[in-house]
Design an enzyme around this catalytic site. Sequence first.
Site, PDB file in Angstrom:
ATOM      1  N   TYR A  40      -8.534  -8.098  -5.130  1.00 12.56           N
ATOM      2  CA  TYR A  40      -7.020  -7.732  -5.040  1.00 12.56           C
ATOM      3  C   TYR A  40      -6.309  -8.657  -3.862  1.00 12.56           C
ATOM      4  O   TYR A  40      -5.362  -9.717  -4.109  1.00 12.56           O
ATOM      5  CB  TYR A  40      -6.694  -6.556  -4.151  1.00 12.56           C
ATOM      6  CG  TYR A  40      -5.236  -6.232  -3.961  1.00 12.56           C
ATOM      7  CD1 TYR A  40      -4.304  -6.014  -4.827  1.00 12.56           C
ATOM      8  CD2 TYR A  40      -4.895  -6.281  -2.347  1.00 12.56           C
ATOM      9  CE1 TYR A  40      -2.780  -5.965  -4.287  1.00 12.56           C
ATOM     10  CE2 TYR A  40      -3.475  -6.305  -2.055  1.00 12.56           C
ATOM     11  CZ  TYR A  40      -2.611  -5.873  -3.085  1.00 12.56           C
ATOM     12  OH  TYR A  40      -1.124  -5.822  -2.648  1.00 12.56           O
ATOM     13  N   LYS A  85       1.196  -9.000  -9.702  1.00  9.65           N
ATOM     14  CA  LYS A  85       1.075  -7.356 -10.231  1.00  9.65           C
ATOM     15  C   LYS A  85       1.821  -7.482 -11.450  1.00  9.65           C
ATOM     16  O   LYS A  85       1.557  -6.470 -12.328  1.00  9.65           O
ATOM     17  CB  LYS A  85       1.795  -6.598  -9.137  1.00  9.65           C
ATOM     18  CG  LYS A  85       1.224  -6.583  -7.829  1.00  9.65           C
ATOM     19  CD  LYS A  85       1.602  -5.719  -6.600  1.00  9.65           C
ATOM     20  CE  LYS A  85       0.981  -6.039  -5.180  1.00  9.65           C
ATOM     21  NZ  LYS A  85       1.456  -5.382  -4.005  1.00  9.65           N
ATOM     22  N   TYR A 119      10.544  -3.899  -4.119  1.00  9.48           N
ATOM     23  CA  TYR A 119      10.358  -2.814  -3.248  1.00  9.48           C
ATOM     24  C   TYR A 119      11.315  -1.841  -3.051  1.00  9.48           C
ATOM     25  O   TYR A 119      11.625  -1.088  -4.164  1.00  9.48           O
ATOM     26  CB  TYR A 119      10.292  -3.641  -1.881  1.00  9.48           C
ATOM     27  CG  TYR A 119       9.362  -5.045  -1.756  1.00  9.48           C
ATOM     28  CD1 TYR A 119       7.926  -4.735  -2.090  1.00  9.48           C
ATOM     29  CD2 TYR A 119      10.032  -6.202  -1.815  1.00  9.48           C
ATOM     30  CE1 TYR A 119       7.137  -5.864  -2.148  1.00  9.48           C
ATOM     31  CE2 TYR A 119       8.860  -7.454  -1.723  1.00  9.48           C
ATOM     32  CZ  TYR A 119       7.514  -7.161  -1.753  1.00  9.48           C
ATOM     33  OH  TYR A 119       6.649  -7.995  -2.008  1.00  9.48           O
ATOM     34  N   VAL A 126       5.765 -11.059  -0.971  1.00  8.21           N
ATOM     35  CA  VAL A 126       6.126 -11.516   0.299  1.00  8.21           C
ATOM     36  C   VAL A 126       5.898 -13.063   0.614  1.00  8.21           C
ATOM     37  O   VAL A 126       6.128 -13.407   1.922  1.00  8.21           O
ATOM     38  CB  VAL A 126       5.146 -10.548   1.184  1.00  8.21           C
ATOM     39  CG1 VAL A 126       5.610  -9.329   1.065  1.00  8.21           C
ATOM     40  CG2 VAL A 126       3.642 -10.804   1.104  1.00  8.21           C
ATOM     41  N   SER A 156       2.793 -10.708  -4.554  1.00  9.55           N
ATOM     42  CA  SER A 156       2.903  -9.526  -5.433  1.00  9.55           C
ATOM     43  C   SER A 156       3.677  -9.637  -6.827  1.00  9.55           C
ATOM     44  O   SER A 156       3.494  -8.885  -7.689  1.00  9.55           O
ATOM     45  CB  SER A 156       3.816  -8.273  -4.851  1.00  9.55           C
ATOM     46  OG  SER A 156       3.230  -7.551  -3.962  1.00  9.55           O
TER      47      SER A 156
END
Length: 307
Positions: A192, A70, A243, A261, A67
């Site tokens: 993705y 992102k 998160y 992660v 992530s």
Amino acid sequence: MALSPSFQPVLERIAADIAAAPGRGRPADYIPALAEADPRRFGMAVAEPDGTVYGVGDWQQPFSAQSITKVFTLALVLSLEGEALWEHVGREPSGNPFNSLVQLEYEHGIPRNPFINAGALVVTDRLHTLTGDACGTLREFMRAESGCPGLAFDERVAASESASGDRNAALAHFMASYRHITNPVPELLSQYFRQCALEASCADLARAAGFLARHGIRADGSALLTRIEAKRVNAVMLTCGTYDAAGDFAYRVGLPGKSGVGGGIIAVVPGRCSLCVWSPGLDERGNSVAGVAALDRFTTLTGLSVF
Ligand code: GLU
């Protein structure tokens, strides 16, 4: 504040503190290829705005960025279409797990922010529509900013996630039902999963995040984002980047940060430096246990924070 001549001594001290600390958490196991990582691994790198990098431990060891990517896709889309992105995704913390489905239905298929999975799928969809090749665009950007021409996606990790990616598929199909996704869902998911499978080291990611420390300026001196846009990306990282523990991360670390992660976390001290720490053992929210502890030590020892 006087500039320290080098971040090396502080990194050495943090590594010693982490080595002495008990408990490292557990690697993510919902993506089978990530479950094999050794939670005792630890690396940390700090990049100054001129690209000078300091590092300790496994700071040159590539790992799965997940992530963390992102942040970079968000910055690329903002650079291409500016504020129009916010018609498709919000910018409020979700308070829910990163892969949660519940909020999406209450909120008519508009994800809360670009860093939960639903929001990241929307951002990748935008990037793919705007460029015709989301992953290729991301890879070239990461190679240029990190100075590492070999950066690539780990196709084994991407395949592993694809084989166990029902939840992300559900999110994408649900948003497609609201016409919030423009590309075919299988194509978007493939983009993705590859994006998340980017392999990079702490040194690579600390350098690649340098544009956020340089207020939007890329490594070659050109502007990716305006100063205000860079401020906004940092602000979304601070409020939504770790998160449903973003409040605790802000409390402990006091910096914009984004975790993945794979056990990595990037963080930014605007105007001063960008950081990346990696240790694959995660807490129950999905953040690296040693990574958060190391960034907590960094801001405590240096006094460098946005607060
Ligand atoms: N590829 C992972 C997923 O979509 C990324 C999750 C993360 O790093 O937060 O589940």
